[in-house]
Design a protein around this motif. Structure first.
Motif, mmCIF file in Angstrom:
data_model
loop_
_atom_site.group_PDB
_atom_site.id
_atom_site.type_symbol
_atom_site.label_atom_id
_atom_site.label_comp_id
_atom_site.label_asym_id
_atom_site.label_seq_id
_atom_site.Cartn_x
_atom_site.Cartn_y
_atom_site.Cartn_z
ATOM 1 N N ASP A 145 0.827 -1.207 0.000
ATOM 2 C CA ASP A 145 0.000 0.000 0.000
ATOM 3 C C ASP A 145 0.865 1.263 0.000
ATOM 4 O O ASP A 145 0.567 2.245 -0.683
ATOM 5 C CB ASP A 145 -0.923 0.024 1.216
ATOM 6 C CG ASP A 145 -2.143 -0.843 1.011
ATOM 7 O OD1 ASP A 145 -2.403 -1.234 -0.134
ATOM 8 O OD2 ASP A 145 -2.821 -1.134 2.006
ATOM 9 N N ALA A 164 2.163 1.776 -3.412
ATOM 10 C CA ALA A 164 1.089 2.231 -4.296
ATOM 11 C C ALA A 164 0.780 3.701 -4.066
ATOM 12 O O ALA A 164 0.525 4.454 -5.012
ATOM 13 C CB ALA A 164 -0.172 1.392 -4.079
ATOM 14 N N PHE A 213 0.645 7.110 -6.705
ATOM 15 C CA PHE A 213 -0.744 7.479 -6.963
ATOM 16 C C PHE A 213 -0.841 8.932 -7.403
ATOM 17 O O PHE A 213 -0.307 9.834 -6.754
ATOM 18 C CB PHE A 213 -1.580 7.269 -5.694
ATOM 19 C CG PHE A 213 -3.031 7.636 -5.842
ATOM 20 C CD1 PHE A 213 -3.834 6.964 -6.743
ATOM 21 C CD2 PHE A 213 -3.581 8.649 -5.069
ATOM 22 C CE1 PHE A 213 -5.181 7.290 -6.871
ATOM 23 C CE2 PHE A 213 -4.912 8.978 -5.187
ATOM 24 C CZ PHE A 213 -5.714 8.292 -6.091
ATOM 25 N N ALA A 220 -8.430 4.947 -2.246
ATOM 26 C CA ALA A 220 -8.355 4.961 -3.703
ATOM 27 C C ALA A 220 -6.955 4.602 -4.186
ATOM 28 O O ALA A 220 -6.783 4.058 -5.285
ATOM 29 C CB ALA A 220 -8.759 6.327 -4.241
ATOM 30 N N ALA A 221 -5.946 4.877 -3.366
ATOM 31 C CA ALA A 221 -4.564 4.561 -3.724
ATOM 32 C C ALA A 221 -4.153 3.152 -3.321
ATOM 33 O O ALA A 221 -3.125 2.657 -3.766
ATOM 34 C CB ALA A 221 -3.621 5.573 -3.064
ATOM 35 N N SER A 222 -4.953 2.507 -2.496
ATOM 36 C CA SER A 222 -4.617 1.178 -1.985
ATOM 37 C C SER A 222 -5.052 0.084 -2.951
ATOM 38 O O SER A 222 -6.098 0.187 -3.594
ATOM 39 C CB SER A 222 -5.293 0.956 -0.623
ATOM 40 O OG SER A 222 -5.171 -0.390 -0.213
ATOM 41 N N SER A 223 -4.273 -0.970 -3.016
ATOM 42 C CA SER A 223 -4.608 -2.111 -3.877
ATOM 43 C C SER A 223 -5.767 -2.916 -3.310
ATOM 44 O O SER A 223 -6.317 -3.773 -3.994
ATOM 45 C CB SER A 223 -3.380 -3.011 -4.028
ATOM 46 O OG SER A 223 -2.942 -3.484 -2.756
ATOM 47 N N PRO A 253 -11.251 -0.047 -4.421
ATOM 48 C CA PRO A 253 -11.432 0.428 -5.799
ATOM 49 C C PRO A 253 -10.456 1.552 -6.155
ATOM 50 O O PRO A 253 -9.886 2.204 -5.289
ATOM 51 C CB PRO A 253 -12.883 0.922 -5.802
ATOM 52 C CG PRO A 253 -13.558 0.112 -4.734
ATOM 53 C CD PRO A 253 -12.532 -0.062 -3.670
ATOM 54 N N ASP A 254 -10.299 1.789 -7.443
ATOM 55 C CA ASP A 254 -9.258 2.683 -7.935
ATOM 56 C C ASP A 254 -9.648 4.157 -7.977
ATOM 57 O O ASP A 254 -8.772 5.008 -8.111
ATOM 58 C CB ASP A 254 -8.827 2.255 -9.345
ATOM 59 C CG ASP A 254 -8.168 0.880 -9.338
ATOM 60 O OD1 ASP A 254 -7.588 0.506 -8.296
ATOM 61 O OD2 ASP A 254 -8.244 0.190 -10.367
ATOM 62 N N THR A 255 -10.925 4.464 -7.931
ATOM 63 C CA THR A 255 -11.339 5.862 -8.009
ATOM 64 C C THR A 255 -12.040 6.288 -6.732
ATOM 65 O O THR A 255 -12.524 5.445 -5.962
ATOM 66 C CB THR A 255 -12.291 6.097 -9.202
ATOM 67 O OG1 THR A 255 -13.560 5.474 -8.928
ATOM 68 C CG2 THR A 255 -11.710 5.537 -10.490
#
Length: 232
Positions: free
Chosen positions: A77, A80, A84, A146-149, A152-154
């Motif tokens: 994380d 990531a 980000f 949002a930045a964590s794997s 979700p991405d957004t």
């Protein structure tokens, strides 16, 4: 005389029959009422699941909070987060010496992108009326997710993820009083958070819950700010 007796007997038999029918009808009515009641109290298990969100435990499904998070996942994380790229929005910092000054410098005029709307809406519904640093902490949690794997991405996908935020009902955000100062503060805080304009005391937090509940999460507790306790 015999005719009178026969008439009386016939009348007696008729009354007996009416009484029997009345009793039978009452019994059937009672049974029907019982059956009706049984059909009225059938509860859909899905509704019970949805109602659990009323406990204001904002983040994390049960399977996520019953075990320690491996250090390798936490490290992933962090990596990531370093890469980000957040959405850039109109933002001003004219030498602000406090978060309050920085909030006052932000313009809240004009339209917002969908991502900004989701972030500001979350700040508004989760922490309006709390301190500015408490509102910033909520915004930073959303961005960290949002930045964590693991999420979700957004921003909007994080906010609308099922059973994560109690104010989301039926996949929709409630109406916002955009003329209220709470909304103006929420938009300003969202802009500051999106631009890393002020450091949150709980940077890296991914979960929080209200102080008046005790979910028993086995996570690293970071801080308590206003009405919320934050974890990573």
């Amino acid at each position: 005389m015999s005719k009178i007796l026969r008439t009386a007997s016939a009348l007696s038999l008729a009354l007996t029959a009416v009484a029997a029918l009345s009793a039978t009808d009452a019994s059937l009515a009672f049974e029907a009422n019982e059956a009706t009641l049984e059909t009225e109290i059938v509860i859909d298990p899905e509704l019970l699941v949805e109602d659990e969100s009323n406990e204001n435990i904002i983040f994390a499904e049960q399977k996520e909070i019953l075990a320690e998070i491996p250090e390798s996942v936490i490290k992933a994380d962090e990596i990531a987060n370093e890469g980000f790229v957040q959405e850039t929005v109109e933002y001003t910092n004219d030498g602000a010496n406090s978060l309050r000054e920085l909030v006052a410098q932000q313009s809240v005029e004009g339209g917002l992108s969908s991502e900004m709307q989701c972030l500001a809406g979350t700040v508004y519904f989760e922490s309006k009326g709390e301190s500015l640093k408490g509102q910033l902490a909520v915004a930073r949690v959303v961005l960290a997710r949002a930045a964590s794997s693991r999420f979700p991405d957004t921003i909007c996908d994080v906010v609308y993820q099922r059973r994560q935020f109690s104010f989301i009902r039926g996949g929709k955000m409630p109406r916002i009083d955009t003329g209220h100062r709470h909304w103006r503060n929420a938009v300003s805080i969202a802009k500051i958070a999106m631009n890393d304009g002020w450091k949150s005391p709980v940077e890296g937090a991914l979960f929080f819950h209200a102080r008046y509940v005790s979910p028993g999460w086995r996570l690293k507790r970071m801080a308590t700010i206003d009405n919320h306790i934050f974890y990573r």
